[in-house]
Each structure stands twice: as C-alpha cells, then as structure tokens.
Design a protein around this motif. Structure first.
Motif, PDB file in Angstrom:
ATOM      1  N   ALA A 112       0.831  -1.210   0.000  1.00  0.00           N
ATOM      2  CA  ALA A 112       0.000   0.000   0.000  1.00  0.00           C
ATOM      3  C   ALA A 112       0.862   1.255   0.000  1.00  0.00           C
ATOM      4  O   ALA A 112       2.070   1.193   0.239  1.00  0.00           O
ATOM      5  CB  ALA A 112      -0.911  -0.012   1.218  1.00  0.00           C
ATOM      6  N   ASP A 113       0.236   2.392  -0.290  1.00  0.00           N
ATOM      7  CA  ASP A 113       0.973   3.658  -0.255  1.00  0.00           C
ATOM      8  C   ASP A 113       0.223   4.747   0.506  1.00  0.00           C
ATOM      9  O   ASP A 113       0.613   5.895   0.491  1.00  0.00           O
ATOM     10  CB  ASP A 113       1.302   4.147  -1.668  1.00  0.00           C
ATOM     11  CG  ASP A 113       0.068   4.246  -2.549  1.00  0.00           C
ATOM     12  OD1 ASP A 113      -1.024   3.930  -2.048  1.00  0.00           O
ATOM     13  OD2 ASP A 113       0.195   4.648  -3.714  1.00  0.00           O
ATOM     14  N   LYS A 114      -0.856   4.383   1.214  1.00  0.00           N
ATOM     15  CA  LYS A 114      -1.629   5.359   1.977  1.00  0.00           C
ATOM     16  C   LYS A 114      -1.331   5.284   3.474  1.00  0.00           C
ATOM     17  O   LYS A 114      -1.928   6.001   4.257  1.00  0.00           O
ATOM     18  CB  LYS A 114      -3.132   5.130   1.752  1.00  0.00           C
ATOM     19  CG  LYS A 114      -3.585   5.325   0.313  1.00  0.00           C
ATOM     20  CD  LYS A 114      -3.525   6.770  -0.108  1.00  0.00           C
ATOM     21  CE  LYS A 114      -4.049   6.945  -1.527  1.00  0.00           C
ATOM     22  NZ  LYS A 114      -3.892   8.309  -2.014  1.00  0.00           N
ATOM     23  N   LEU A 129       3.061   4.815  -9.460  1.00  0.00           N
ATOM     24  CA  LEU A 129       3.173   6.208  -9.896  1.00  0.00           C
ATOM     25  C   LEU A 129       3.626   6.293 -11.350  1.00  0.00           C
ATOM     26  O   LEU A 129       3.100   7.085 -12.135  1.00  0.00           O
ATOM     27  CB  LEU A 129       4.157   6.949  -8.983  1.00  0.00           C
ATOM     28  CG  LEU A 129       4.331   8.443  -9.229  1.00  0.00           C
ATOM     29  CD1 LEU A 129       3.033   9.196  -8.933  1.00  0.00           C
ATOM     30  CD2 LEU A 129       5.450   8.995  -8.359  1.00  0.00           C
ATOM     31  N   PHE A 130       4.604   5.461 -11.740  1.00  0.00           N
ATOM     32  CA  PHE A 130       5.069   5.427 -13.134  1.00  0.00           C
ATOM     33  C   PHE A 130       3.932   5.011 -14.067  1.00  0.00           C
ATOM     34  O   PHE A 130       3.802   5.532 -15.179  1.00  0.00           O
ATOM     35  CB  PHE A 130       6.246   4.460 -13.277  1.00  0.00           C
ATOM     36  CG  PHE A 130       7.570   5.081 -12.933  1.00  0.00           C
ATOM     37  CD1 PHE A 130       8.124   6.058 -13.742  1.00  0.00           C
ATOM     38  CD2 PHE A 130       8.261   4.701 -11.797  1.00  0.00           C
ATOM     39  CE1 PHE A 130       9.343   6.639 -13.428  1.00  0.00           C
ATOM     40  CE2 PHE A 130       9.479   5.275 -11.469  1.00  0.00           C
ATOM     41  CZ  PHE A 130      10.023   6.250 -12.291  1.00  0.00           C
ATOM     42  N   LEU A 131       3.110   4.062 -13.615  1.00  0.00           N
ATOM     43  CA  LEU A 131       1.976   3.597 -14.426  1.00  0.00           C
ATOM     44  C   LEU A 131       0.962   4.714 -14.631  1.00  0.00           C
ATOM     45  O   LEU A 131       0.457   4.915 -15.748  1.00  0.00           O
ATOM     46  CB  LEU A 131       1.314   2.398 -13.743  1.00  0.00           C
ATOM     47  CG  LEU A 131       0.192   1.702 -14.519  1.00  0.00           C
ATOM     48  CD1 LEU A 131       0.712   1.117 -15.818  1.00  0.00           C
ATOM     49  CD2 LEU A 131      -0.440   0.606 -13.682  1.00  0.00           C
ATOM     50  N   LYS A 132       0.677   5.474 -13.574  1.00  0.00           N
ATOM     51  CA  LYS A 132      -0.245   6.606 -13.696  1.00  0.00           C
ATOM     52  C   LYS A 132       0.316   7.659 -14.655  1.00  0.00           C
ATOM     53  O   LYS A 132      -0.423   8.235 -15.454  1.00  0.00           O
ATOM     54  CB  LYS A 132      -0.477   7.236 -12.323  1.00  0.00           C
ATOM     55  CG  LYS A 132      -1.384   6.428 -11.414  1.00  0.00           C
ATOM     56  CD  LYS A 132      -1.521   7.108 -10.068  1.00  0.00           C
ATOM     57  CE  LYS A 132      -2.374   6.265  -9.119  1.00  0.00           C
ATOM     58  NZ  LYS A 132      -2.432   6.866  -7.769  1.00  0.00           N
ATOM     59  N   PHE A 167      -0.240  14.902  -8.631  1.00  0.00           N
ATOM     60  CA  PHE A 167      -0.565  15.293  -7.252  1.00  0.00           C
ATOM     61  C   PHE A 167      -2.078  15.354  -7.052  1.00  0.00           C
ATOM     62  O   PHE A 167      -2.611  14.849  -6.072  1.00  0.00           O
ATOM     63  CB  PHE A 167       0.075  16.645  -6.934  1.00  0.00           C
ATOM     64  CG  PHE A 167      -0.403  17.243  -5.649  1.00  0.00           C
ATOM     65  CD1 PHE A 167      -0.034  16.689  -4.431  1.00  0.00           C
ATOM     66  CD2 PHE A 167      -1.245  18.346  -5.651  1.00  0.00           C
ATOM     67  CE1 PHE A 167      -0.492  17.223  -3.231  1.00  0.00           C
ATOM     68  CE2 PHE A 167      -1.706  18.889  -4.463  1.00  0.00           C
ATOM     69  CZ  PHE A 167      -1.321  18.320  -3.256  1.00  0.00           C
ATOM     70  N   LEU A 168      -2.795  15.973  -8.009  1.00  0.00           N
ATOM     71  CA  LEU A 168      -4.250  16.057  -7.899  1.00  0.00           C
ATOM     72  C   LEU A 168      -4.896  14.682  -7.920  1.00  0.00           C
ATOM     73  O   LEU A 168      -5.872  14.438  -7.204  1.00  0.00           O
ATOM     74  CB  LEU A 168      -4.800  16.901  -9.076  1.00  0.00           C
ATOM     75  CG  LEU A 168      -4.519  18.399  -9.003  1.00  0.00           C
ATOM     76  CD1 LEU A 168      -4.938  19.078 -10.297  1.00  0.00           C
ATOM     77  CD2 LEU A 168      -5.262  19.033  -7.842  1.00  0.00           C
ATOM     78  N   GLN A 169      -4.307  13.777  -8.698  1.00  0.00           N
ATOM     79  CA  GLN A 169      -4.851  12.419  -8.775  1.00  0.00           C
ATOM     80  C   GLN A 169      -4.632  11.651  -7.467  1.00  0.00           C
ATOM     81  O   GLN A 169      -5.412  10.759  -7.117  1.00  0.00           O
ATOM     82  CB  GLN A 169      -4.188  11.670  -9.942  1.00  0.00           C
ATOM     83  CG  GLN A 169      -4.933  10.437 -10.387  1.00  0.00           C
ATOM     84  CD  GLN A 169      -4.247   9.763 -11.557  1.00  0.00           C
ATOM     85  OE1 GLN A 169      -3.023   9.773 -11.671  1.00  0.00           O
ATOM     86  NE2 GLN A 169      -5.032   9.186 -12.451  1.00  0.00           N
ATOM     87  N   SER A 170      -3.570  12.001  -6.740  1.00  0.00           N
ATOM     88  CA  SER A 170      -3.243  11.286  -5.498  1.00  0.00           C
ATOM     89  C   SER A 170      -4.115  11.732  -4.315  1.00  0.00           C
ATOM     90  O   SER A 170      -4.147  11.053  -3.290  1.00  0.00           O
ATOM     91  CB  SER A 170      -1.772  11.496  -5.138  1.00  0.00           C
ATOM     92  OG  SER A 170      -1.544  12.842  -4.734  1.00  0.00           O
ATOM     93  N   LEU A 171      -4.809  12.870  -4.442  1.00  0.00           N
ATOM     94  CA  LEU A 171      -5.617  13.382  -3.330  1.00  0.00           C
ATOM     95  C   LEU A 171      -6.850  12.516  -3.098  1.00  0.00           C
ATOM     96  O   LEU A 171      -7.437  11.995  -4.052  1.00  0.00           O
ATOM     97  CB  LEU A 171      -6.054  14.818  -3.617  1.00  0.00           C
ATOM     98  CG  LEU A 171      -4.958  15.887  -3.651  1.00  0.00           C
ATOM     99  CD1 LEU A 171      -5.548  17.215  -4.077  1.00  0.00           C
ATOM    100  CD2 LEU A 171      -4.289  16.023  -2.292  1.00  0.00           C
TER     101      LEU A 171
END
Length: 272
Positions: free
Chosen positions: A53-55, A239-242, A264-268
């Motif tokens: 996970a990354d959250k 992140l590379f895939l996104k 960054f906006l996508q990660s929010l």
C-alpha cells in the motif's frame, strides 16, 4: 483465482457438461488439493496486499508481515502430498529470502519505533539490541549537535576573560556534565517509550508520535524519518503507471511541471 474457482465449481461443472468440446472438470481429489493449496497461499496474498500500500506506513510492517504468515503456514496439517510439498518449499524460500530481515537496520529501527509493534516480532535478540543501539547513537548525535550550537552561541556573546590556569578544568567539568545529562536523557526517553503499552493495530503510528512529540522530542524526530519510508517499490511503480496513462501519444507534449501537478491532484482523496 483458486478461491473464485472453488466458489463457482458447481456452476462451472453445470456449464462444462453441456459442451462436448469443453475441457474436463477437476476431480474431487484435485479439488481437495486446491483447497489445501489455498490455505497455504492465502496468508502470503494477505501479507503482499498489506505491504504494497501507499496510503499508510509500510516500512515498519515488513518484519511483522514476515512472521505472521509463518505463524499461519507452519501449523497447517495437510493431507495431500502436493500441498505438503508446496508448504515446505514456501517455508524454505521465506527463510532463504527473508531469514535475515531483522538485520536490515532501517527496517529494524522502523519496527522498533512503531508504537504498535516495538520489540514484539524480533526473534533475533542481537538484531534487536543493535537496532536499539543505533537509535541511541542517532539520539546522542542530535543532542551533541544541540550542545555544540548552544556552546558556540554562548562563546560568541561572552567577552574575553582574564587569564586563568583553571579554565580547562571548568571546560572539562562542563563537558562531562553535559555528556551525563545527554546519556540520561537518551536512556530516559527510550525506556519510557519501550515500557509504555503497545498501540492498537488500526491506529496511525504517525498520529501516535504526534501525541508523544512533547514527551519524547528526540525519538519523535527519528521516528518520523524512518516510519515514512515505503516497504516495497510498488508505490513508485504505481506512480510510473499513472504517469504513463497521462502522457500518451495524444498528450506527449506535457511538461514535467504540469505532469507533477496532475499526478498530485490524482493522489488526493476524493473528499478533498
């Protein structure tokens, strides 16, 4: 995949018997083997999901997530020889690849400084004591830096005194007092932290440390440094895939600055 097939085996069987060119359905003994294999693989799948996970904090979970699957897989009493062989191979491979995971300094420090785990999952006392010693070194270095800064500020403000033969004696006394004080502070902070009760598993360790900041300031700094590390390379690969999905053939002239903003906006979270 195996779990889904076992759930739908009666439906799959009803479909297969209608078509003469369909592949043969598994026998009862093969389905029993699949059930045993599923018992062996389920803990590894759960551990992989947890550490990828990354959250939330993952570095401090690596050592516990090596021991937890072992505690689930070792006691399994399997009847099928194929499942037994898989069980022994998996246990050997975990020991081969992760047997010395407790000696990885960064992961060991992260686990000790996670209020939910501390020393609970350490089976190697040497690895545990060396990680604690490393934390003490970091704390001592932090205190010494503060002492040097305070000394330099003190000397800059003071005017030059008259010559005295006992100047060096006073300096040595002052130095020994500060060293003793720093050692006491280190041992006090560490002992208070290690003696305190373990946090709940569903709590965020960074939020726990935020509450302990005033009581344990030196440990707080080190904990934030090590707990924020990721346990695997999965978040960076994600992140590379996104980024690859955003920068495609139709949008190949996007600049790095704009791409960073979009990622960054996508990660929010959605509520933000």
């Amino acid at each position: 995949m195996i779990e889904r097939f076992l759930e739908l085996r009666t439906i799959v069987n009803d479909i297969i018997i209608r078509y003469k060119n369909a592949p043969p359905m598994l026998t009862a003994s093969e389905l029993s083997i699949l059930s045993s294999v599923l018992q062996v693989l389920r803990p590894i799948e759960a551990a992989t999901k947890e550490v990828s996970a990354d959250k939330y904090c993952t570095s401090s979970k690596v050592i516990p997530l090596i021991h937890c699957p072992l505690l689930k897989i070792k006691p399994l009493k399997l009847e099928e020889s194929l499942a037994k062989e898989l069980q022994s191979v998996i246990l050997k491979e975990i020991d081969k690849r992760m047997g010395v995971i407790e000696r990885v300094t960064s992961l060991a420090i992260a686990t000790i400084l996670d209020p939910r785990f501390k020393k609970m999952y350490f089976t190697d006392p040497t690895a545990c004591s060396s990680a604690v010693a490393k934390v003490k070194e970091f704390m001592k270095a932090t205190i010494q830096n503060e002492v040097v800064e305070s000394d330099s500020s003190d000397h800059s403000d003071k005017p030059e005194d008259n010559f005295s033969l006992w100047d060096d004696h006073h300096k040595l006394v002052h130095k020994s007092w500060k060293t003793t004080k720093s050692d006491d502070a280190i041992s006090d902070e560490l002992s208070i932290y290690l003696r305190s009760s373990v946090g709940r598993l569903n709590e965020n360790p960074l939020e726990i440390w935020n509450d302990l900041k005033i009581q344990l300031p030196k440990l707080h700094t080190i904990a934030y440094k090590y707990l924020t590390m990721v346990g695997t390379s999965v978040p960076s690969e994600r992140l590379f895939l996104k980024a690859a999905q955003i920068v495609n053939q139709q949008r190949n002239r996007l600049k790095g600055k704009r791409l960073n903003k979009l990622l960054f906006l996508q990660s929010l979270p959605k509520e933000h």
